[in-house]
Write a protein that holds these residues in place. Structure first.
Motif, PDB file in Angstrom:
ATOM      1  N   VAL A  65       0.840  -1.200   0.000  1.00 32.57           N
ATOM      2  CA  VAL A  65       0.000   0.000   0.000  1.00 32.57           C
ATOM      3  C   VAL A  65       0.873   1.247   0.000  1.00 32.57           C
ATOM      4  O   VAL A  65       0.622   2.208  -0.734  1.00 32.57           O
ATOM      5  N   SER A  66       1.921   1.249   0.821  1.00 36.88           N
ATOM      6  CA  SER A  66       2.841   2.383   0.879  1.00 36.88           C
ATOM      7  C   SER A  66       3.521   2.605  -0.464  1.00 36.88           C
ATOM      8  O   SER A  66       3.768   3.745  -0.874  1.00 36.88           O
ATOM      9  N   ALA A  67       3.835   1.500  -1.164  1.00 32.95           N
ATOM     10  CA  ALA A  67       4.487   1.610  -2.461  1.00 32.95           C
ATOM     11  C   ALA A  67       3.587   2.291  -3.474  1.00 32.95           C
ATOM     12  O   ALA A  67       4.032   3.112  -4.281  1.00 32.95           O
ATOM     13  N   VAL A  68       2.305   1.955  -3.431  1.00 35.71           N
ATOM     14  CA  VAL A  68       1.352   2.562  -4.357  1.00 35.71           C
ATOM     15  C   VAL A  68       1.234   4.059  -4.097  1.00 35.71           C
ATOM     16  O   VAL A  68       1.252   4.872  -5.023  1.00 35.71           O
ATOM     17  N   ARG A  69       1.157   4.446  -2.831  1.00 35.73           N
ATOM     18  CA  ARG A  69       0.935   5.851  -2.491  1.00 35.73           C
ATOM     19  C   ARG A  69       2.222   6.661  -2.448  1.00 35.73           C
ATOM     20  O   ARG A  69       2.191   7.890  -2.455  1.00 35.73           O
ATOM     21  N   GLY A  70       3.364   5.983  -2.392  1.00 37.46           N
ATOM     22  CA  GLY A  70       4.629   6.703  -2.370  1.00 37.46           C
ATOM     23  C   GLY A  70       4.942   7.333  -1.044  1.00 37.46           C
ATOM     24  O   GLY A  70       5.745   8.273  -0.958  1.00 37.46           O
ATOM     25  N   VAL A  71       4.322   6.858   0.024  1.00 43.93           N
ATOM     26  CA  VAL A  71       4.546   7.396   1.359  1.00 43.93           C
ATOM     27  C   VAL A  71       4.206   6.305   2.369  1.00 43.93           C
ATOM     28  O   VAL A  71       3.375   5.434   2.101  1.00 43.93           O
ATOM     29  N   ASN A  72       4.869   6.320   3.525  1.00 43.27           N
ATOM     30  CA  ASN A  72       4.602   5.318   4.554  1.00 43.27           C
ATOM     31  C   ASN A  72       3.160   5.441   5.044  1.00 43.27           C
ATOM     32  O   ASN A  72       2.725   6.515   5.458  1.00 43.27           O
ATOM     33  N   CYS A  73       2.431   4.326   4.998  1.00 44.77           N
ATOM     34  CA  CYS A  73       1.009   4.322   5.344  1.00 44.77           C
ATOM     35  C   CYS A  73       0.699   3.568   6.630  1.00 44.77           C
ATOM     36  O   CYS A  73      -0.473   3.277   6.907  1.00 44.77           O
ATOM     37  N   ASP A  74       1.717   3.240   7.416  1.00 45.28           N
ATOM     38  CA  ASP A  74       1.487   2.435   8.616  1.00 45.28           C
ATOM     39  C   ASP A  74       0.482   3.092   9.563  1.00 45.28           C
ATOM     40  O   ASP A  74      -0.422   2.442  10.097  1.00 45.28           O
ATOM     41  N   GLY A  75       0.667   4.393   9.802  1.00 47.36           N
ATOM     42  CA  GLY A  75      -0.228   5.090  10.725  1.00 47.36           C
ATOM     43  C   GLY A  75      -1.659   5.111  10.233  1.00 47.36           C
ATOM     44  O   GLY A  75      -2.603   4.899  11.003  1.00 47.36           O
ATOM     45  N   VAL A  76      -1.837   5.363   8.939  1.00 45.90           N
ATOM     46  CA  VAL A  76      -3.176   5.402   8.362  1.00 45.90           C
ATOM     47  C   VAL A  76      -3.813   4.015   8.400  1.00 45.90           C
ATOM     48  O   VAL A  76      -5.008   3.873   8.680  1.00 45.90           O
ATOM     49  N   MET A  77      -3.024   2.980   8.134  1.00 46.56           N
ATOM     50  CA  MET A  77      -3.551   1.622   8.180  1.00 46.56           C
ATOM     51  C   MET A  77      -4.033   1.274   9.582  1.00 46.56           C
ATOM     52  O   MET A  77      -5.055   0.604   9.755  1.00 46.56           O
ATOM     53  N   ARG A  78      -3.298   1.742  10.598  1.00 49.82           N
ATOM     54  CA  ARG A  78      -3.741   1.488  11.972  1.00 49.82           C
ATOM     55  C   ARG A  78      -5.074   2.184  12.247  1.00 49.82           C
ATOM     56  O   ARG A  78      -5.957   1.635  12.920  1.00 49.82           O
ATOM     57  N   THR A  79      -5.224   3.399  11.716  1.00 52.08           N
ATOM     58  CA  THR A  79      -6.475   4.128  11.904  1.00 52.08           C
ATOM     59  C   THR A  79      -7.638   3.394  11.244  1.00 52.08           C
ATOM     60  O   THR A  79      -8.709   3.228  11.843  1.00 52.08           O
ATOM     61  N   LEU A  80      -7.435   2.940  10.022  1.00 57.39           N
ATOM     62  CA  LEU A  80      -8.489   2.234   9.297  1.00 57.39           C
ATOM     63  C   LEU A  80      -8.849   0.915   9.981  1.00 57.39           C
ATOM     64  O   LEU A  80     -10.021   0.523  10.017  1.00 57.39           O
ATOM     65  N   THR A  81      -7.818   0.250  10.528  1.00 60.27           N
ATOM     66  CA  THR A  81      -8.067  -1.004  11.247  1.00 60.27           C
ATOM     67  C   THR A  81      -8.842  -0.747  12.531  1.00 60.27           C
ATOM     68  O   THR A  81      -9.796  -1.474  12.857  1.00 60.27           O
ATOM     69  N   THR A  82      -8.461   0.304  13.249  1.00 60.30           N
ATOM     70  CA  THR A  82      -9.145   0.659  14.492  1.00 60.30           C
ATOM     71  C   THR A  82     -10.612   0.993  14.244  1.00 60.30           C
ATOM     72  O   THR A  82     -11.487   0.642  15.032  1.00 60.30           O
ATOM     73  N   ARG A  83     -10.877   1.649  13.139  1.00 61.82           N
ATOM     74  CA  ARG A  83     -12.249   2.035  12.807  1.00 61.82           C
ATOM     75  C   ARG A  83     -13.054   0.886  12.216  1.00 61.82           C
ATOM     76  O   ARG A  83     -14.241   1.032  11.927  1.00 61.82           O
ATOM     77  N   GLY A  84     -12.424  -0.263  12.031  1.00 61.50           N
ATOM     78  CA  GLY A  84     -13.139  -1.439  11.556  1.00 61.50           C
ATOM     79  C   GLY A  84     -13.368  -1.489  10.067  1.00 61.50           C
ATOM     80  O   GLY A  84     -14.094  -2.360   9.579  1.00 61.50           O
TER      81      GLY A  84
END
Length: 219
Positions: free
Chosen positions: A122-141
């Motif tokens: 996912v980070s490769a597609v967006r060209g930026v580290n997405c770990d934090g955003v992925m945690r947010t999306l996971t937390t929100r279900g």
């Protein structure tokens, strides 16, 4: 007087109409409820349950009610009508920001179209580290774990049933045909790939608008 009392007792004990029973359940569920569960609870054949649900949905449409009955994510649930969205949003949010950021929308779109997919991909597609955003999306279900990649050992992610529910879709096949905007998986290895344009569209069209917390951060 005794006859009146007996009649009142019979009225209290009588089973409500099937449509009323289904409506009562729909009002208290917090996720779509499937026909099999309704059939078991109400001790009624599934075909009859399905017919009643379709009838209720048609009745609400014909009456122009402020809500509608939809079949989504393998079940049925009441939703407010799209034309009432502005009014409901003002009431629920009351001026507060509770929406997804642009970064979260783009990340969610990548997961939706390339699932199951790892955070690195996912980070490769967006060209930026997405770990934090992925945690947010996971937390929100909206996103959930989907096993492990056999080659890299990385955790894979996919969209959840709640994601389908929020978008009002029955399955991922209902997603808009935007996959052509995303690079192929074999092109995702570069960490410097630029974000694809328009990745936020499927989420935006669902009401998951930009503005919610989901701040992009490393780690």
């Amino acid at each position: 007087m005794q006859h009146v009392s007996d009649a009142a007792q019979l009225s209290t004990d009588a089973e409500p109409p099937l449509s009323a029973s289904i409506e009562a359940i729909l009002l208290v569920v917090d996720e779509p409820i499937d026909e099999v569960t309704l059939a078991q609870v109400l001790e009624t054949p599934r075909d009859q349950i399905a017919a009643t649900l379709r009838g209720l949905a048609q009745d609400y449409d014909d009456a122009g009610r402020g809500f509608e009955l939809r079949s989504v994510a393998g079940g049925w649930r009441l939703y407010t009508r799209p034309e009432c969205a502005a009014v409901v949003e003002r009431f629920v949010l009351d001026g507060q920001q509770a929406k997804l950021t642009q970064a979260a929308l783009e990340t969610l779109a990548v997961v939706a179209y390339r699932q199951p997919v790892s955070r690195a991909r996912v980070s490769a597609v967006r060209g930026v580290n997405c770990d934090g955003v992925m945690r947010t999306l996971t937390t929100r279900g909206l996103v959930e774990e989907a096993g492990v990649d056999t080659e890299s050992g990385a955790t894979l992610y996919r969209t959840s049933s709640y994601f389908l529910e929020r978008l009002g879709m029955k399955s991922l096949a209902d997603l808009p045909p935007l996959a052509q905007y995303l690079p192929e998986l074999d092109e995702m290895d570069s960490e410097s790939m630029t974000p694809s344009s328009g990745l936020q569209t499927p989420a935006e069209t669902s009401g998951l608008s930009a503005g919610e917390d989901g701040h992009e951060q490393n780690g």
